[in-house]
Motif scaffolding. Structure first.
Motif, PDB file in Angstrom:
ATOM      1  N   LEU A  67       0.832  -1.217   0.000  1.00 16.89           N
ATOM      2  CA  LEU A  67       0.000   0.000   0.000  1.00 16.89           C
ATOM      3  C   LEU A  67       0.860   1.258   0.000  1.00 16.89           C
ATOM      4  O   LEU A  67       0.607   2.220   0.735  1.00 16.89           O
ATOM      5  CB  LEU A  67      -0.934   0.007   1.215  1.00 16.89           C
ATOM      6  CG  LEU A  67      -1.872  -1.194   1.377  1.00 16.89           C
ATOM      7  CD1 LEU A  67      -2.660  -1.081   2.671  1.00 16.89           C
ATOM      8  CD2 LEU A  67      -2.821  -1.301   0.197  1.00 16.89           C
ATOM      9  N   ALA A  68       1.839   1.264  -0.852  1.00 24.42           N
ATOM     10  CA  ALA A  68       2.785   2.382  -0.879  1.00 24.42           C
ATOM     11  C   ALA A  68       2.132   3.701  -1.273  1.00 24.42           C
ATOM     12  O   ALA A  68       2.632   4.771  -0.918  1.00 24.42           O
ATOM     13  CB  ALA A  68       3.932   2.064  -1.837  1.00 24.42           C
ATOM     14  N   HIS A  69       1.029   3.651  -2.030  1.00 25.71           N
ATOM     15  CA  HIS A  69       0.373   4.879  -2.485  1.00 25.71           C
ATOM     16  C   HIS A  69      -0.898   5.191  -1.709  1.00 25.71           C
ATOM     17  O   HIS A  69      -1.689   6.051  -2.125  1.00 25.71           O
ATOM     18  CB  HIS A  69       0.053   4.772  -3.980  1.00 25.71           C
ATOM     19  CG  HIS A  69       1.265   4.665  -4.848  1.00 25.71           C
ATOM     20  ND1 HIS A  69       1.787   3.456  -5.259  1.00 25.71           N
ATOM     21  CD2 HIS A  69       2.076   5.616  -5.366  1.00 25.71           C
ATOM     22  CE1 HIS A  69       2.853   3.663  -6.008  1.00 25.71           C
ATOM     23  NE2 HIS A  69       3.060   4.967  -6.078  1.00 25.71           N
ATOM     24  N   LEU A  70      -1.113   4.504  -0.585  1.00 23.05           N
ATOM     25  CA  LEU A  70      -2.336   4.699   0.184  1.00 23.05           C
ATOM     26  C   LEU A  70      -2.412   6.119   0.743  1.00 23.05           C
ATOM     27  O   LEU A  70      -1.521   6.573   1.453  1.00 23.05           O
ATOM     28  CB  LEU A  70      -2.386   3.688   1.334  1.00 23.05           C
ATOM     29  CG  LEU A  70      -3.691   3.659   2.140  1.00 23.05           C
ATOM     30  CD1 LEU A  70      -4.845   3.170   1.268  1.00 23.05           C
ATOM     31  CD2 LEU A  70      -3.536   2.784   3.375  1.00 23.05           C
ATOM     32  N   ARG A  71      -3.513   6.823   0.415  1.00 23.04           N
ATOM     33  CA  ARG A  71      -3.725   8.185   0.902  1.00 23.04           C
ATOM     34  C   ARG A  71      -4.790   8.245   1.998  1.00 23.04           C
ATOM     35  O   ARG A  71      -4.691   9.047   2.916  1.00 23.04           O
ATOM     36  CB  ARG A  71      -4.126   9.104  -0.254  1.00 23.04           C
ATOM     37  CG  ARG A  71      -3.052   9.310  -1.294  1.00 23.04           C
ATOM     38  CD  ARG A  71      -3.315  10.564  -2.124  1.00 23.04           C
ATOM     39  NE  ARG A  71      -4.577  10.491  -2.826  1.00 23.04           N
ATOM     40  CZ  ARG A  71      -4.724  10.071  -4.084  1.00 23.04           C
ATOM     41  NH1 ARG A  71      -3.657   9.675  -4.763  1.00 23.04           N
ATOM     42  NH2 ARG A  71      -5.892  10.044  -4.669  1.00 23.04           N
ATOM     43  N   THR A  72      -5.822   7.408   1.871  1.00 24.91           N
ATOM     44  CA  THR A  72      -6.915   7.417   2.848  1.00 24.91           C
ATOM     45  C   THR A  72      -7.130   6.016   3.397  1.00 24.91           C
ATOM     46  O   THR A  72      -7.280   5.062   2.629  1.00 24.91           O
ATOM     47  CB  THR A  72      -8.220   7.917   2.205  1.00 24.91           C
ATOM     48  OG1 THR A  72      -8.029   9.240   1.712  1.00 24.91           O
ATOM     49  CG2 THR A  72      -9.351   7.924   3.217  1.00 24.91           C
ATOM     50  N   PHE A  73      -7.163   5.910   4.715  1.00 30.82           N
ATOM     51  CA  PHE A  73      -7.346   4.613   5.368  1.00 30.82           C
ATOM     52  C   PHE A  73      -8.464   4.740   6.397  1.00 30.82           C
ATOM     53  O   PHE A  73      -8.399   5.560   7.311  1.00 30.82           O
ATOM     54  CB  PHE A  73      -6.052   4.177   6.047  1.00 30.82           C
ATOM     55  CG  PHE A  73      -6.167   2.870   6.793  1.00 30.82           C
ATOM     56  CD1 PHE A  73      -6.686   1.743   6.175  1.00 30.82           C
ATOM     57  CD2 PHE A  73      -5.757   2.773   8.117  1.00 30.82           C
ATOM     58  CE1 PHE A  73      -6.795   0.540   6.858  1.00 30.82           C
ATOM     59  CE2 PHE A  73      -5.850   1.567   8.809  1.00 30.82           C
ATOM     60  CZ  PHE A  73      -6.370   0.457   8.174  1.00 30.82           C
ATOM     61  N   VAL A  74      -9.523   3.937   6.222  1.00 30.37           N
ATOM     62  CA  VAL A  74     -10.660   3.912   7.140  1.00 30.37           C
ATOM     63  C   VAL A  74     -10.738   2.500   7.709  1.00 30.37           C
ATOM     64  O   VAL A  74     -10.854   1.530   6.968  1.00 30.37           O
ATOM     65  CB  VAL A  74     -11.976   4.271   6.415  1.00 30.37           C
ATOM     66  CG1 VAL A  74     -13.147   4.249   7.390  1.00 30.37           C
ATOM     67  CG2 VAL A  74     -11.863   5.638   5.747  1.00 30.37           C
ATOM     68  N   PHE A  75     -10.680   2.394   9.020  1.00 28.32           N
ATOM     69  CA  PHE A  75     -10.630   1.067   9.643  1.00 28.32           C
ATOM     70  C   PHE A  75     -11.488   1.061  10.894  1.00 28.32           C
ATOM     71  O   PHE A  75     -11.416   1.950  11.729  1.00 28.32           O
ATOM     72  CB  PHE A  75      -9.186   0.719  10.001  1.00 28.32           C
ATOM     73  CG  PHE A  75      -9.008  -0.681  10.539  1.00 28.32           C
ATOM     74  CD1 PHE A  75      -9.389  -1.776   9.788  1.00 28.32           C
ATOM     75  CD2 PHE A  75      -8.447  -0.890  11.794  1.00 28.32           C
ATOM     76  CE1 PHE A  75      -9.219  -3.067  10.271  1.00 28.32           C
ATOM     77  CE2 PHE A  75      -8.268  -2.176  12.290  1.00 28.32           C
ATOM     78  CZ  PHE A  75      -8.650  -3.273  11.518  1.00 28.32           C
ATOM     79  N   ARG A  76     -12.312   0.025  11.004  1.00 32.32           N
ATOM     80  CA  ARG A  76     -13.182  -0.142  12.171  1.00 32.32           C
ATOM     81  C   ARG A  76     -13.117  -1.598  12.601  1.00 32.32           C
ATOM     82  O   ARG A  76     -13.374  -2.500  11.813  1.00 32.32           O
ATOM     83  CB  ARG A  76     -14.611   0.255  11.828  1.00 32.32           C
ATOM     84  CG  ARG A  76     -15.572   0.082  12.992  1.00 32.32           C
ATOM     85  CD  ARG A  76     -17.000   0.426  12.575  1.00 32.32           C
ATOM     86  NE  ARG A  76     -17.901   0.159  13.680  1.00 32.32           N
ATOM     87  CZ  ARG A  76     -18.228   1.048  14.602  1.00 32.32           C
ATOM     88  NH1 ARG A  76     -17.751   2.274  14.519  1.00 32.32           N
ATOM     89  NH2 ARG A  76     -19.017   0.737  15.601  1.00 32.32           N
ATOM     90  N   ALA A  77     -12.775  -1.835  13.858  1.00 30.67           N
ATOM     91  CA  ALA A  77     -12.686  -3.200  14.362  1.00 30.67           C
ATOM     92  C   ALA A  77     -12.811  -3.194  15.873  1.00 30.67           C
ATOM     93  O   ALA A  77     -12.588  -2.166  16.526  1.00 30.67           O
ATOM     94  CB  ALA A  77     -11.359  -3.834  13.952  1.00 30.67           C
ATOM     95  N   TRP A  78     -13.166  -4.355  16.416  1.00 31.32           N
ATOM     96  CA  TRP A  78     -13.280  -4.436  17.865  1.00 31.32           C
ATOM     97  C   TRP A  78     -11.898  -4.495  18.491  1.00 31.32           C
ATOM     98  O   TRP A  78     -10.905  -4.829  17.869  1.00 31.32           O
ATOM     99  CB  TRP A  78     -14.115  -5.638  18.284  1.00 31.32           C
ATOM    100  CG  TRP A  78     -13.617  -6.981  17.807  1.00 31.32           C
ATOM    101  CD1 TRP A  78     -14.057  -7.670  16.720  1.00 31.32           C
ATOM    102  CD2 TRP A  78     -12.607  -7.781  18.413  1.00 31.32           C
ATOM    103  NE1 TRP A  78     -13.381  -8.849  16.592  1.00 31.32           N
ATOM    104  CE2 TRP A  78     -12.490  -8.955  17.631  1.00 31.32           C
ATOM    105  CE3 TRP A  78     -11.794  -7.646  19.539  1.00 31.32           C
ATOM    106  CZ2 TRP A  78     -11.587  -9.959  17.928  1.00 31.32           C
ATOM    107  CZ3 TRP A  78     -10.889  -8.652  19.838  1.00 31.32           C
ATOM    108  CH2 TRP A  78     -10.794  -9.793  19.056  1.00 31.32           C
ATOM    109  N   MET A  79     -11.863  -4.158  19.770  1.00 29.85           N
ATOM    110  CA  MET A  79     -10.625  -4.160  20.530  1.00 29.85           C
ATOM    111  C   MET A  79     -10.864  -4.908  21.830  1.00 29.85           C
ATOM    112  O   MET A  79     -11.750  -4.562  22.605  1.00 29.85           O
ATOM    113  CB  MET A  79     -10.190  -2.721  20.809  1.00 29.85           C
ATOM    114  CG  MET A  79      -8.911  -2.592  21.610  1.00 29.85           C
ATOM    115  SD  MET A  79      -8.436  -0.844  21.708  1.00 29.85           S
ATOM    116  CE  MET A  79      -7.539  -0.843  23.248  1.00 29.85           C
ATOM    117  N   ASP A  80     -10.084  -5.973  22.039  1.00 32.94           N
ATOM    118  CA  ASP A  80     -10.265  -6.749  23.266  1.00 32.94           C
ATOM    119  C   ASP A  80      -9.401  -6.176  24.380  1.00 32.94           C
ATOM    120  O   ASP A  80      -9.022  -5.003  24.346  1.00 32.94           O
ATOM    121  CB  ASP A  80      -9.975  -8.227  23.019  1.00 32.94           C
ATOM    122  CG  ASP A  80      -8.574  -8.443  22.449  1.00 32.94           C
ATOM    123  OD1 ASP A  80      -7.735  -7.538  22.601  1.00 32.94           O
ATOM    124  OD2 ASP A  80      -8.330  -9.517  21.865  1.00 32.94           O
TER     125      ASP A  80
END
Length: 512
Positions: A364-377
Motif C-alpha cells: 500500500l505504498a500509495h495509500l492516501r486514505t485509510f478507514v478502519f473499524r474493528a473491535w478491541m479486546d
C-alpha cells in the motif's frame, strides 16, 4: 441603482443562483419565494423557464444526520396542481424532476404519469417513485414515446414484477412500437431500486448503451442476467436479497469498460473479468463458500486489474475467521489509494491484523486514505502496536498517507455472551456495559495519536465506539449517534469528507 433597476436578463441570472440543488414547491424557497416579493420579480420569475425546470415533488426521502435515508411523515405528492403549474412555466427547458407518490394515493398516480408523458421530449433527469398499482415501466417502454433528451432515469416500484412470471425472459422491449434504442436514444444512467427478480427480464431499456446501472434482485444470479447485455457499463451497483446465494457455473463474463463495482458481497466476482476496474465496494464479505479475500485475489489476477484498482471497501457481514489472505490481497494492489475495512461484527479480526500491513513499506505504498473499524479486546498492546505501525508508515520517504479514520469498538456480546447484560440486569449495570467504550483507550495513547497526526500533517479521527449490539437501527445498520461514539482525536476530519472516495473514477463523476 436598486436591484429592481437591473435588466430582466440580469435578474434571471441572479435568481438562478438562488435555487437549491433539488428545490421543492414551497413559499419559503425559490422560485415561489421570489414571485412573492414584488410584481417585477414575479414577472421575471414566471418568465424564467430555468427556474421551473428542476424540482422535487412530494417530500422525498430525507437524509438523517448519520446518512441513513428515511421517509418523512407525510411524503408523497397530494395532487397534481403544483406539477401542472411548474410544467406550464418550464417552456422548452430540459426537466430534472423527482416525483414521489405515496402508496395510498393511487388516485393521483395515473394522472401524474399521463401529465408527465405529455412532456417526454423534455425529460432529462427523471426520478419516479410510484405506488404498487402503477407500473410506469410498462407505460414508458411499451409505447411509441421517444425520450429524446432523457439521459438519467430512476424508477422505484417494488411491485413492478406483478405482471411478469419468468426471470429468464429476454432483456428486450415487449410489445413496443419502437426498439429501446429508438425510444431512449441518449439514456445512459438507469436506477431500478428494489426491483424483484422477474422485473429485470422484460423491461425494454437500451441495456447495451448504458454506462451506469443500479438495480436489485433476489440472488447473485440475477445480477449476471442483467449484466449480460450491458456491454458499455462503467458503473454497476447491484444488491440482492439472499446474501449467501452464488451464481450458477457459467463462463466468465468480461466487461472491458467497467470501472466502478458495488455489490452485496463477493459472490458475483467469481464469474466476472474486469480489466479496467478502479473502485470495488463489497457491502459485506460473507463467510459461506470460498474465502472472500481469495475470491477478490482471483478477480484481480484474472482481470489483471491490480495496477488499476485504486479504491477498495470491504465490510464484514457474517460470522467466521479472517484469514491471512487479506495481507496477500493488499500486496497485489500497488495502485490502491483508498482502503476502507469495516469489521465490527465481533469477528476474530482486531487491531493487530493491520499492524504487519501498515509496517510493510512495500505494501500500500500509495495509500492516501485509510478507514478502519474493528473491535478491541483486553490486549494492552493492540493499540500501541498499531500506533507504532502508523509511525513507521508516515516516516517512510514520500509517504502518501493523508487521512486516517480509526474506530475501535468494545467487543460485541455476540462473541462474548457473558459480557452482555441480560434483560433482567439492573439499569445501572446495563448502563455500565453500554459505556465500556469510554474506557477503551488510555489518555496517554490518545495524546500520542494526536501528536503523531500533528507532526506528520495527518488528518486523523480516532473514535471509541460501543459494541454493535444495542445500537443498530431497524435495518441492522450501524448508527453513529453522539452517545454511541467517543471522539478522542479529530484533526480537521469532521463531517463525511474523510470517507469520500477520491479515486479517478469517483472524481470523474460518471453520473453527472
Amino acid at each position: 441603482m436598486s436591484i429592481s433597476d437591473l435588466a430582466p436578463e440580469t435578474l434571471q441570472l441572479i435568481f438562478g443562483e438562488t435555487l437549491f440543488q433539488c428545490p421543492v414547491p414551497s413559499l419559503r424557497q425559490a422560485p415561489l419565494l421570489l414571485a412573492q416579493i414584488c410584481h417585477i420579480w414575479r414577472e421575471v420569475t414566471i418568465d424564467t423557464p430555468s427556474l421551473w425546470a428542476t424540482c422535487c415533488f412530494g417530500a422525498p426521502p430525507v437524509r438523517s444526520s448519520v446518512g441513513q435515508r428515511r421517509r418523512s411523515a407525510s411524503w408523497g405528492i397530494k395532487n397534481i396542481q403544483l406539477l401542472e403549474l411548474w410544467l406550464s412555466r418550464v417552456g422548452k427547458q430540459t426537466l430534472r424532476y423527482e416525483v414521489y407518490i405515496s402508496p395510498h394515493r393511487e388516485d393521483v398516480a395515473l394522472e401524474v404519469v399521463s401529465l408527465l408523458l405529455q412532456h417526454v421530449q423534455q425529460w432529462g433527469d427523471i426520478a419516479l417513485d410510484f405506488p404498487a398499482i402503477v407500473l410506469p415501466e410498462s407505460m414508458l417502454t411499451q409505447s411509441d414515446h421517444v425520450f429524446t433528451n432523457l439521459t438519467k432515469l430512476t424508477l422505484n416500484n417494488a411491485s413492478v414484477a406483478a405482471g411478469f412470471n419468468s426471470p429468464n425472459q429476454s432483456l428486450q422491449s415487449t410489445g413496443s412500437w419502437l426498439t429501446p434504442e429508438q425510444s431512449f436514444p441518449v439514456l445512459r444512467h438507469l436506477n431500478l431500486p428494489y426491483m424483484p427478480r422477474p422485473a429485470l427480464g422484460p423491461l425494454g431499456f437500451p441495456w447495451s448503451q448504458l454506462s451506469s446501472l443500479q438495480c436489485s434482485g433476489w440472488t447473485a444470479d440475477d445480477g449476471v442476467v442483467v449484466l449480460l447485455p450491458c456491454v458499455s457499463l462503467q458503473k454497476f451497483t447491484y444488491r440482492w436479497s439472499i446474501p449467501g446465494s452464488s451464481p450458477r457455473a457459467m463462463p466468465v463474463h468480461r466487461l472491458p469498460l467497467l470501472r466502478y463495482l458495488q455489490l452485496t458481497n463477493q459472490a458475483l466476482l467469481a464469474v466476472l473479468s474486469l480489466p479496467a476496474l478502479t473502485h470495488l465496494h463489497l457491502q459485506g464479505v460473507v463467510r459461506q463458500g470460498p474465502d472472500p479475500f481469495d475470491v477478490v485475489r482471483e478477480l484481480v489476477s484474472r482481470s489483471s486489474c491490480g495496477d488499476t484498482l485504486e479504491s477498495l471497501t470491504l465490510n464484514e457481514e457474517a460470522a467466521g475467521g479472517i484469514p491471512d489472505t487479506l495481507y496477500q490481497l493488499l500486496q497485489q494492489l500497488p495502485a490502491l489509494t483508498y482502503l476502507s475495512l469495516n469489521f465490527d461484527r465481533g469477528l476474530p479480526l482486531g487491531l493487530p491484523t493491520m499492524v504487519p500491513i501498515l509496517s510493510d513499506p512495500g505494501c500500500l505504498a500509495h495509500l492516501r486514505t485509510f478507514v478502519f473499524r474493528a473491535w478491541m479486546d483486553d490486549d494492552p498492546d493492540a493499540l500501541p502496536s498499531l500506533l507504532e505501525a502508523f509511525k513507521k508508515r508516515v516516516q517512510v520517504t514520500n509517504s502518501a498517507l493523508e487521512k486516517v479514520a480509526l474506530t475501535v469498538q468494545a467487543r460485541p456480546s455476540v462473541v462474548t455472551p457473558p459480557a452482555s447484560p441480560p434483560d433482567h440486569y439492573p439499569a445501572a449495570q446495563s448502563a455500565e456495559y453500554l459505556a465500556r467504550h469510554l474506557q477503551l483507550v488510555s489518555p496517554l495513547i490518545v495524546e500520542e495519536f494526536r501528536t503523531l497526526a500533528l507532526n506528520a500533517g495527518l488528518r486523523l479521527r480516532l473514535v471509541a465506539a460501543r459494541p454493535t449490539d444495542g445500537f443498530r437501527d431497524g435495518n441492522g445498520q450501524f448508527v453513529n449517534r453522539e452517545e454511541d461514539m467517543d471522539i478522542l482525536v479529530d484533526t480537521g476530519m469532521t463531517g463525511e469528507a474523510l470517507y469520500r472516495c477520491a479515486c479517478t473514477f469517483c472524481l470523474s463523476d460518471v453520473d453527472a
